[in-house]
Design an enzyme around this catalytic site. Structure first.
Site, PDB file in Angstrom:
ATOM      1  N   ARG A  16       1.367  -1.255  -0.100  1.00  0.00           N
ATOM      2  CA  ARG A  16      -0.182  -0.288   0.087  1.00  0.00           C
ATOM      3  C   ARG A  16       0.591   1.275  -0.038  1.00  0.00           C
ATOM      4  O   ARG A  16       0.981   1.829  -0.883  1.00  0.00           O
ATOM      5  CB  ARG A  16      -1.251  -0.106   1.146  1.00  0.00           C
ATOM      6  N   ASP A  17       1.658   1.277   1.239  1.00  0.00           N
ATOM      7  CA  ASP A  17       1.980   2.815   1.291  1.00  0.00           C
ATOM      8  C   ASP A  17       3.067   3.109   0.211  1.00  0.00           C
ATOM      9  O   ASP A  17       4.232   3.735  -0.534  1.00  0.00           O
ATOM     10  CB  ASP A  17       2.602   3.064   3.180  1.00  0.00           C
ATOM     11  N   HIS A 208       5.322   3.928  12.981  1.00  0.00           N
ATOM     12  CA  HIS A 208       5.463   4.161  11.279  1.00  0.00           C
ATOM     13  C   HIS A 208       5.995   4.921  10.849  1.00  0.00           C
ATOM     14  O   HIS A 208       5.950   6.307  10.802  1.00  0.00           O
ATOM     15  CB  HIS A 208       3.557   3.877  10.939  1.00  0.00           C
ATOM     16  N   HIS A 210       9.870   7.276   8.655  1.00  0.00           N
ATOM     17  CA  HIS A 210      10.366   7.008   6.878  1.00  0.00           C
ATOM     18  C   HIS A 210      11.716   7.522   7.649  1.00  0.00           C
ATOM     19  O   HIS A 210      12.305   7.794   8.612  1.00  0.00           O
ATOM     20  CB  HIS A 210       9.546   8.293   6.186  1.00  0.00           C
ATOM     21  N   CYS A 241       4.502   8.942   1.112  1.00  0.00           N
ATOM     22  CA  CYS A 241       3.010  10.383   0.746  1.00  0.00           C
ATOM     23  C   CYS A 241       2.718  11.010  -0.931  1.00  0.00           C
ATOM     24  O   CYS A 241       3.831  11.654  -0.953  1.00  0.00           O
ATOM     25  CB  CYS A 241       3.259  11.141   1.946  1.00  0.00           C
ATOM     26  N   ASN A 250       9.299   4.290   3.505  1.00  0.00           N
ATOM     27  CA  ASN A 250       9.752   4.238   4.561  1.00  0.00           C
ATOM     28  C   ASN A 250      10.976   3.069   4.251  1.00  0.00           C
ATOM     29  O   ASN A 250      11.812   3.161   4.310  1.00  0.00           O
ATOM     30  CB  ASN A 250       8.735   2.935   4.590  1.00  0.00           C
TER      31      ASN A 250
END
Length: 307
Positions: A16-17, A208, A210, A241, A250
Site C-alpha cells: 500500500r504505502d 510507522h 520513514h 506520501c 519508509n
C-alpha cells in the site's frame, strides 16, 4: 540498551504505502506475487491496499480484487486503509480483516491528503466504528504527520495525544503514529513514546517511521528503547506520501529486521526470504531500491578469496 523486548511485531506496508507513489502501475497478478513472497518470508500482518479514489491513487484501483485473491490466507491478517465512510463501506464489502482509518494530526495535511480536518475525520470515524462492529471487523486508527507536518512544521505532542485520546474514546485501542514524510528525529520519537507511556497506558501503539533524511532506524531504535514493540515498514524501503512535498520511502523491512536480529530480538521473519521479496519488488517497479542489506547482504555473508 537495557530492558529491550525479546520480540517485536512488524506490519508490512509495501503493498500500500510502498506502491502508491510508484509511477509504474503494477498488475494485480504482480502485486499478488509480491504479497505471496512476503507471506512466505513470515509476514502475518499485511497492509494490502487502500480504498481511496482510483483517480487520485490509480496504483490502488484494484483494492477489492487484490483482497479477494488473498482472502483466507491462513495465519495472515489483511489490512485495508480507509480515509472516509465510502472507503470503509468498500473495504467491509471486500471483507478486509482489519480497517485502518487514517486521519491527520494537522488541518493543512488533512485538507491536502484527506480533504477534511482532524475534527471532521473524527466525526466520520464514529459512524465507521458502528459499521465495522456490525460487520465483525476490527478497526484500527492511523494518525498521519504525528512527528511533523510538511506544511505546519513541528506538531505538539499534546495535540497528537489529544487526537489519540479522542480515537480511544470511540473504542479503538490500536493506534499507529506515522512519520508520514520523514520529519521525525530521535527527540520527537522519545517525547511521543514517553507521553504515550505516561498518559495512555491502555493504548497499543505502533510506530510507522520513514527514512527521508536517513534517521529511520535511529528513530526505530529510540522507540524500541522506550517500550514500543509494534512497527510498520516497507519491503526494500519503498514508499512515500503522494500528497506531500519531498516525501521519500519508509524504513526498509529487511534493514529493520536485520538490526533486530543482530540485537537478539525475534521478529518471526526470515531475512533471506525478505531479501528475495525485495529483489522481486525491484524487478516489478523497475528500479533499484534503497535497502542497505539488499545491496550488501548480511554482515556474515562470507565470500571466497576470489570474489
Amino acid at each position: 540498551m537495557t530492558h529491550l523486548p525479546k520480540r517485536v511485531s512488524i506490519t508490512e506496508v509495501g503493498l500500500r504505502d510502498g506502491l502508491q507513489i510508484e509511477p509504474r502501475i503494477l498488475s494485480t497478478e504482480e502485486k499478488l506475487s509480491l504479497a505471496r513472497a512476503l507471506i512466505d518470508a513470515g509476514h502475518t500482518s499485511l497492509e494490502v491496499t487502500s480504498f481511496v479514489s482510483p483517480t487520485r491513487v490509480p496504483q490502488l484501483a484494484d483494492a477489492a480484487e487484490l483482497l479477494a485473491a488473498l482472502r483466507g490466507t491462513p495465519g495472515v491478517e489483511l489490512k485495508a486503509l480507509v480515509p472516509n465512510v465510502r472507503g470503509a463501506e468498500r473495504a467491509i464489502a471486500a471483507q478486509a480483516d482489519v480497517l485502518v482509518f487514517v486521519l491527520s494530526a494537522t488541518d493543512s495535511h488533512g485538507a491536502r491528503n484527506l480533504n477534511r480536518s482532524p475534527l471532521e475525520s473524527l466525526s466520520e470515524l464514529r459512524g465507521i466504528v458502528a459499521q465495522a462492529l456490525a460487520a465483525g471487523i476490527r478497526i484500527d486508527a492511523s494518525i498521519s504527520v504525528a512527528f511533523g507536518c510538511p506544511f505546519e512544521g513541528d506538531v505538539p505532542v499534546e495535540r497528537v495525544i489529544g487526537l489519540a485520546s479522542d480515537v480511544q474514546q470511540l473504542g479503538i485501542s490500536r493506534v499507529t503514529f506515522c512519520d508520514t514524510t520523514g520529519m521525525a528525529t530521535p527527540r520527537h520519537v522519545q517525547a511521543l513514546a514517553q507521553a504515550l507511556r505516561d498518559k495512555m497506558p491502555d493504548v497499543d501503539p505502533a510506530f510507522h517511521i520513514h527514512n527521508t533524511r536517513g534517521l529511520g532506524l535511529v528513530c526505530v531504535l529510540v522507540a524500541l528503547q522506550k517500550g514500543i514493540t509494534r512497527f510498520e515498514s516497507s519491503v526494500g524501503g519503498l514508499g512515500g506520501c503522494p500528497f506531500a512535498p519531498n516525501a521519500a520511502g519508509n524504513v526498509c523491512t529487511e534493514d529493520m529486521v536485520y538490526m533486530f536480529h543482530e540485537m537478539g530480538i525475534e521478529t518471526g521473519l526470515h531475512l533471506d526470504r525478505l531479501l528475495e521479496a525485495a529483489h522481486l519488488a525491484e524487478r516489478l517497479v523497475g528500479h533499484r531500491l534503497e535497502g542497505q542489506v539488499l545491496k550488501s547482504g548480511p554482515r556474515l555473508s562470507l565470500r571466497g578469496h576470489d570474489a
